[in-house]
Enzyme design. Sequence first.
Site, PDB file in Angstrom:
ATOM      1  N   ASP A   1      50.531   9.341 -25.681  1.00  0.00           N
ATOM      2  CA  ASP A   1      51.963   9.101 -25.524  1.00  0.00           C
ATOM      3  C   ASP A   1      52.370   7.740 -26.093  1.00  0.00           C
ATOM      4  O   ASP A   1      53.344   7.637 -26.851  1.00  0.00           O
ATOM      5  CB  ASP A   1      52.368   9.200 -24.046  1.00  0.00           C
ATOM      6  CG  ASP A   1      52.008  10.560 -23.459  1.00  0.00           C
ATOM      7  OD1 ASP A   1      51.648  11.462 -24.230  1.00  0.00           O
ATOM      8  OD2 ASP A   1      52.079  10.705 -22.227  1.00  0.00           O
TER       9      ASP A   1
ATOM     10  N   ASP B   1      42.986  14.093 -25.757  1.00  0.00           N
ATOM     11  CA  ASP B   1      42.968  12.652 -26.108  1.00  0.00           C
ATOM     12  C   ASP B   1      41.900  11.899 -25.324  1.00  0.00           C
ATOM     13  O   ASP B   1      41.173  11.086 -25.885  1.00  0.00           O
ATOM     14  CB  ASP B   1      44.364  11.997 -26.007  1.00  0.00           C
ATOM     15  CG  ASP B   1      45.029  12.039 -24.647  1.00  0.00           C
ATOM     16  OD1 ASP B   1      44.524  12.722 -23.733  1.00  0.00           O
ATOM     17  OD2 ASP B   1      46.089  11.375 -24.495  1.00  0.00           O
TER      18      ASP B   1
END
Length: 364
Positions: free
Chosen positions: A157, A22
């Site tokens: 997340d 990410d």
Amino acid sequence: MSPGAFSVTAPGRVNLIGEHTDYNDGFVLPMAIERSVVMEVRPAADRRIVLRSTLVEGPVDIDLTQPIQAGRQDWGRYVAGVVAGYQRLGWQIPGFTATLSATLPEGAGLGSSAALEVAVATAIEKLCHRSLSLVDKALLCQRAEHEFAGVPCGIMDQFAVTLCQEGRALLLDCRSRAIRQVDLTSPQIAILVVHSGVKHALVDGEYAQRRKQCVSACRMLGVRSLREVSLGDLNPNALPNLEFRRARHVITENARVQAFVAALEARDWPAAGVAMCASHASLRDDYEVSCPELDLLVELASHIPGIHGCRLTGGGFGGCVVALVDAATAETARAELVLRYRQASGLGQVSFLTRAAPGVSVTL
Ligand code: GLA
């Protein structure tokens, strides 16, 4: 419930594949799990926030008439970071009291801090009768984690907790932030999560170090992010061995996310499992974020019928593994893996089967 009261449910997440990609502008594929944080919220007349948890000691008390500073060490830092984010936008946040409970284990690498941040953000938006876009809400929560918890996490997340849908995994392109919801409703498969029972003490420092190593690889390659590099372009002579292996993990992991999604869409579960096992090997050997307990779980899983693939999930250095399993024998496979792991390591741990759950929601 008292007037104006409501509850917010924010799930944890498990990443199916796409690890440490990410913050490298790559691809991730998390799904929300059926374990969550629940916040019962009641509006208050004064300008303070008082949060109690059924799990941790001491209420978190925030005075909304004072500027909010970073520096708290307790779980209130996540709350304070989110409140500060909305205050920075000029929102007048009303006082409230809330009670937190959770079925999501804390510190297991299942996104419990993101769940808490997104729950608080959702409560604030509900109390203020206005909302940011889901993407801006997730980014505000990520910033809270950076500035108030000192964790330089990527966007996975907070995006997962905010944007996941029931029965779907979230394919997120972290460069363009484009999203595709990938169907996970096949009755043939189930998702298994097993906690290793360990958490590496140096986890935060190691995480920050991996980020720096990727930045250093980019600088040496003359690119803005590792997304711009293909495996063919990656010349082992152009980089020191360490940066070479970090870059190779990120580049091959992005390709594995695509392969995994294609396998899911073709209902080719063994092929999806192969991508998961290769992801684990790359995280272990090239990215060096595994640990003996996670390797043991993955090794034991590879001998259990009905488990297609298994890998560490989340930041690594402990925490959980995720496995794609045959639904028909899922419970037997779970029990067998936990038993063999306990016999080999002496560690007995949290484990559960889960379907893809919805993202954060409010109930009146
Ligand atoms: C942690 C971070 C995420 C991501 C993973 C590794 O969970 O919070 O942003 O970087 O590690 O994939």
